[in-house]
Design an enzyme around this catalytic site. Structure first.
Site, PDB file in Angstrom:
ATOM      1  N   HIS A 365      34.218   2.846 -36.192  1.00 49.48           N
ATOM      2  CA  HIS A 365      35.456   2.079 -36.235  1.00 49.48           C
ATOM      3  C   HIS A 365      35.394   0.775 -35.448  1.00 49.48           C
ATOM      4  CE1 HIS A 365      36.797   5.611 -38.378  1.00 49.48           C
ATOM      5  NE2 HIS A 365      37.582   4.738 -38.975  1.00 49.48           N
ATOM      6  N   GLU A 606      37.313  10.783 -51.199  1.00 43.64           N
ATOM      7  CA  GLU A 606      36.374  10.604 -50.093  1.00 43.64           C
ATOM      8  C   GLU A 606      35.389  11.757 -49.972  1.00 43.64           C
ATOM      9  OE1 GLU A 606      38.173   8.600 -46.554  1.00 43.64           O
ATOM     10  OE2 GLU A 606      39.736  10.078 -46.893  1.00 43.64           O
ATOM     11  N   ASP A 630      33.497   7.542 -46.206  1.00 49.81           N
ATOM     12  CA  ASP A 630      33.331   8.987 -46.115  1.00 49.81           C
ATOM     13  C   ASP A 630      32.608   9.545 -47.329  1.00 49.81           C
ATOM     14  OD1 ASP A 630      34.270   9.933 -43.633  1.00 49.81           O
ATOM     15  OD2 ASP A 630      36.291   9.335 -44.213  1.00 49.81           O
ATOM     16  N   CYS A 677      38.599   1.129 -51.171  1.00 45.46           N
ATOM     17  CA  CYS A 677      39.017   0.596 -49.869  1.00 45.46           C
ATOM     18  C   CYS A 677      38.002   0.882 -48.770  1.00 45.46           C
ATOM     19  CB  CYS A 677      40.381   1.149 -49.474  1.00 45.46           C
ATOM     20  SG  CYS A 677      40.355   2.905 -49.123  1.00 45.46           S
TER      21      CYS A 677
HETATM   22  C1  PEP Z   1      36.688   5.568 -46.016  1.00 46.41           C
HETATM   23  O1  PEP Z   1      36.341   6.688 -45.653  1.00 46.41           O
HETATM   24  O2  PEP Z   1      36.055   4.875 -46.840  1.00 46.41           O
HETATM   25  C2  PEP Z   1      37.936   4.968 -45.486  1.00 46.41           C
HETATM   26  C3  PEP Z   1      38.404   3.848 -45.967  1.00 46.41           C
HETATM   27  O3  PEP Z   1      38.550   5.613 -44.455  1.00 46.41           O
HETATM   28  P1  PEP Z   1      38.067   5.584 -42.912  1.00 46.41           P
HETATM   29  O4  PEP Z   1      36.978   4.568 -42.779  1.00 46.41           O
HETATM   30  O5  PEP Z   1      39.259   5.258 -42.097  1.00 46.41           O
HETATM   31  O6  PEP Z   1      37.591   6.982 -42.705  1.00 46.41           O
HETATM   32 MG    MG Z   2      37.735   7.953 -44.638  1.00 44.11          MG
END
Ligand code: PEP
Ligand code: MG
Length: 757
Positions: A365, A606, A630, A677
């Site tokens: 993150h 995901e 994910d 996304c």
């Molecule tokens: C993903 O898993 O692609 C996603 C957009 O969610 P995060 O990165 O918050 O797990």
């Molecule tokens: Mg995710």
């Protein structure tokens, strides 16, 4: 044997530099294996040679003098074969090379094993004996085990001492050799490293010049006084519950503090110019080495006590740091063992140009935040010499994942040139801001922003985004010390919804667990990414979920731009249950007279099971959003945060591409719009493929949006389909990447995926 092995590794790990680490290895291994010689040859990647770097048994003068070309001699043979070479009589082997300065003619039996780190040869570990006899199998396996474990420690020690280490000592060229990590956020930065660390992490405290030696000494003395006070009161509390002999530990601590040893040494180091925390790290490491080297088990265990004491003093030192804002250089590159979101937030936005972290990967993150801020980042630099780079000049290449510490003039010049080209490129990109994301054959692909911080709403608006495609609600949860209440949440969501209204904003319900932990809601699990996370927690805790749903619905009162997104969906039952709770919250609010509409709801794809059930899921909701971060992790069984396997984590893996195509096709069959996304959506090269697949919209970090827009405005969907068809014929991610980059270069867009214009 296990104990011996553990001790050797421990000693090497705490060695202060490469020389010391190698010295420990040759002495200890020679003794443990009862051989006549143990030597380490290190591979000099600049000169393509294996150099004798340490020995116990050969002539000391040979160290640094015996140099063999990469494939030369028995050492070269071990390196080439990448497996042990076990000979009863080395001098009769055709590869044998004689070096008179080594005095080695007296030895016959030879066992050499390669030291390999991340598939790359670091060097060769050799033991020799007078006798003409092969080494037994258990000797071979011992040496192989030790070399495998030492590889990481040696690589680290080389990097720690590396700036003043092997290569620079040998030919002063080290600064032209980069350290390799993972590309975290695109862009190039030249700046000054500022090392950040947490109060408990003594090992990574940086060396730093003391501004005011007197002040540092008194800071240290005060810290010692405070720790002493703490220990005395602990001792008092324990007097009633612990027998005297168990309390001896506290007495030992007090003795260590009161005796002149540690204090005097730290003060001596401060007087030599290091700041208190750096002087403390050096002193504690030296004491630990001394304890570690002891034969007696009990005394050796005391090394841990010294470390614990060091941590306590460090905590006090840090707590005394004045609250005045830290001084950050104009072009700060934040570096550390593990950079956290709050460390990023500490640096004034205008001063931060780069991030370098020893841990983490592209989809950590922190990397996501760096991208959102338009700051280049390199993650997972295993060999980052954290304690030795504070204040040093550093170059970050976020495209290739390379960093240069103290770069040579030539390297610096090259990157300055690239920076100028980058600036030109971003000017051109900026001009695209007002233009729509439409392909030359008139296919509109709305580009949205991924967000999670109120602070980045404004840059998102400026980037020309058509809305927010993913608002990660866990960030506001992470910076508090308890679950935020309904009103508190409602206020945050409303601000975001209003800022973008009438453009759509997709709020994702809480997705904690995995690597996103709330300090006040600890979850202890062996496999957090396969455990309690995302929608699973929300459904198990309707009291938390309903508060969030109500806050979201109330935030949308009078506005009609809110979409809701459900993370980590694995079955239709989870969607049905979540929708039931949503309808309940909605009707309660309607009954209470709140003016709201039922929002559009989407599910995230995901996990692999969701790919196979995409049609059943799509039928239940208004849209599909693919979370490729994910999805890649679960399809490839590669932890998205683990630097050790980061090479294997690649969203261009043909299996991921096929899963994506299947998802898009399934959603389309149900006439449900589908977007992407995950971070992949912000990769300009990948955008071509997503366009070809027929994805309806893309959501990404603000910094990547203009890059992707350029691609959309350049490639027709027809051309993208053709490229996709060919890309799907490749058998590896590497080939797909190469193919897409060439397509971008051919279209004059190469500057989007490498440094320069
Ligand atoms: C993903 O898993 O692609 C996603 C957009 O969610 P995060 O990165 O918050 O797990
Ligand atoms: Mg995710």
């Amino acid at each position: 044997m296990l104990n011996t092995l553990r001790r050797i590794i421990q000693e090497v790990t705490v060695a202060k530099d490469l020389d010391q680490a190698l010295e420990v290895i040759v002495l200890r291994v020679k003794k443990a294996m009862d051989v006549d010689v143990c030597s380490v040859y290190m591979t000099d990647k600049v000169q393509n040679e294996n150099v004798l770097m340490a020995t116990d048994g050969l002539n000391d003068e040979a160290v640094g003098m015996v140099r063999l070309k990469k494939n030369q001699g028995l050492i070269g043979l071990v390196g080439k074969r990448e497996e042990p070479v076990n000979l009863a009589d080395a001098p009769v082997h055709p590869c044998y090379q004689y070096f008179p300065e080594s005095g080695e003619e007296r030895y016959h039996a030879f066992l050499g094993v390669p030291i390999i780190h991340h598939r790359e040869l670091q060097g060769v570990l050799v033991v020799q004996r007078h006798s003409k006899k092969h080494f037994s199998e258990d000797k071979v396996t011992f040496l192989v085990t030790i070399a495998a474990q030492l590889a990481g420690a040696i690589a680290h020690a080389e990097a720690s001492g590396g700036i003043d280490g092997l290569h620079s000592r040998a030919q002063g060229a080290r600064s032209a050799v980069p350290l390799q990590g993972q590309p975290g956020a695109p862009g190039v930065a030249i700046g000054t490293a500022v090392v950040n660390f947490t109060a408990t992490n003594l090992e990574v405290v940086p060396d730093r010049a003391a501004d005011d030696i007197k002040a540092e000494v008194s800071l240290f003395k005060k810290a010692i006084k405070d720790v002493r006070k703490d220990i005395q009161s602990m001792l008092k509390r324990m007097t009633e519950v612990l027998p005297a002999e168990e309390r001896a530990l506290f007495d030992a601590y007090l003795l260590m503090l009161e005796g002149a040893g540690i204090s005097d040494e730290v003060i001596r180091r401060i007087k030599q110019g290091n700041w208190a925390a750096g002087a403390l790290r050096e002193t504690i490491a030296e004491h630990m080495r001394a304890f570690d080297a002891m034969e007696d088990d009990y005394l050796r265990e005391r090394a841990e006590d010294v470390r614990d004491l060091g941590r306590r003093i460090l905590e006090k030192l840090r707590s005394q740091e004045p609250p005045k804002p830290k001084k950050f250089p104009v072009r700060t590159v934040l570096a550390g063992d593990e950079i956290t979101a709050s460390m990023l937030a500490e640096v004034p936005v205008k001063r931060l140009v780069g991030v370098v972290s020893r841990r983490g990967s592209q989809t950590s993150h922190v990397a996501i935040l760096a991208r959102a801020m338009g700051v280049s980042a390199v993650m997972g630099v295993d060999e980052l010499p954290v304690s030795h780079i504070d204040g040093r000049s550093i170059i970050v290449d976020g495209y290739t994942g390379r960093i240069f510490i103290n770069p040579s003039r030539t390297v610096r010049g090259e990157f300055k040139h690239l920076l100028r080209e980058e600036a030109e490129l971003s000017k051109e990109l900026h001009e695209l801001r007002e233009k729509p994301a439409i392909t030359p054959d008139n296919v509109g692909i709305p580009l949205y922003i991924n967000s999670g911080l109120l602070a980045d709403v404004r840059p998102s608006l400026k980037s020309g985004a058509e809305g927010i495609g993913l608002y990660r609600t866990e960030f506001p949860f992470m910076v508090r010390d308890r679950f935020p209440g309904e009103d508190e949440q409602c206020k945050i969501y409303r601000q975001v919804l209003k800022a973008f209204s009438p453009a759509p904003v997709t709020l994702r319900t809480l997705d904690i667990g995995g690597d996103k932990m709330l300090p006040y809601f600890p979850i202890e699990e062996d496999n957090p990414f396969l455990g309690w996370r995302g929608i699973r927690i929300s459904l198990d805790h309707p009291e938390i979920f309903l508060v969030q749903l109500r806050a979201m619905l109330r935030a949308s009162a009078g506005l009609s731009n809110m979409n809701l997104l459900l993370p980590m969906i694995n079955s239709v039952a989870e969607v049905d249950d979540a929708l039931r709770l949503l309808r309940r919250a909605y009707h309660e609010l309607i009954d209470a007279g709140v003016n709201i509409n039922m929002p559009h709801v989407g599910v995230m794809i995901e996990v692999p099971s969701a790919v196979y059930q995409v049609r059943e899921l799509a039928r239940r909701v208004n849209f599909i959003s693919v979370g490729t971060n994910d999805l890649t992790q679960y399809l490839l069984a590669v932890d998205r945060n683990n630097a050790r396997v980061a090479d294997l984590y690649d969203s261009l893996h043909p299996a991921v591409l096929r899963a994506l195509q299947q998802t898009v096709d399934g959603a389309k069959d149900e006439k449900t719009p589908v977007g992407v996304c995950g971070e992949m959506a912000g990769d300009p090269a990948v955008a071509i493929l997503l366009l070809g697949m027929g994805v309806d919209n893309l959501s990404m970090s603000a910094a990547n949006l203009p890059r992707v827009k350029w691609v959309i405005r350049t490639f027709t969907q027809r051309k993208a389909r053709m490229l996709l068809k060919e890309a799907l014929t490749f058998e590896s991610a590497h080939l797909v990447r190469h193919f897409l980059n060439s397509a971008l270069e051919d279209a004059g867009l190469g500057g989007l995926v490498r440094a320069g214009r």
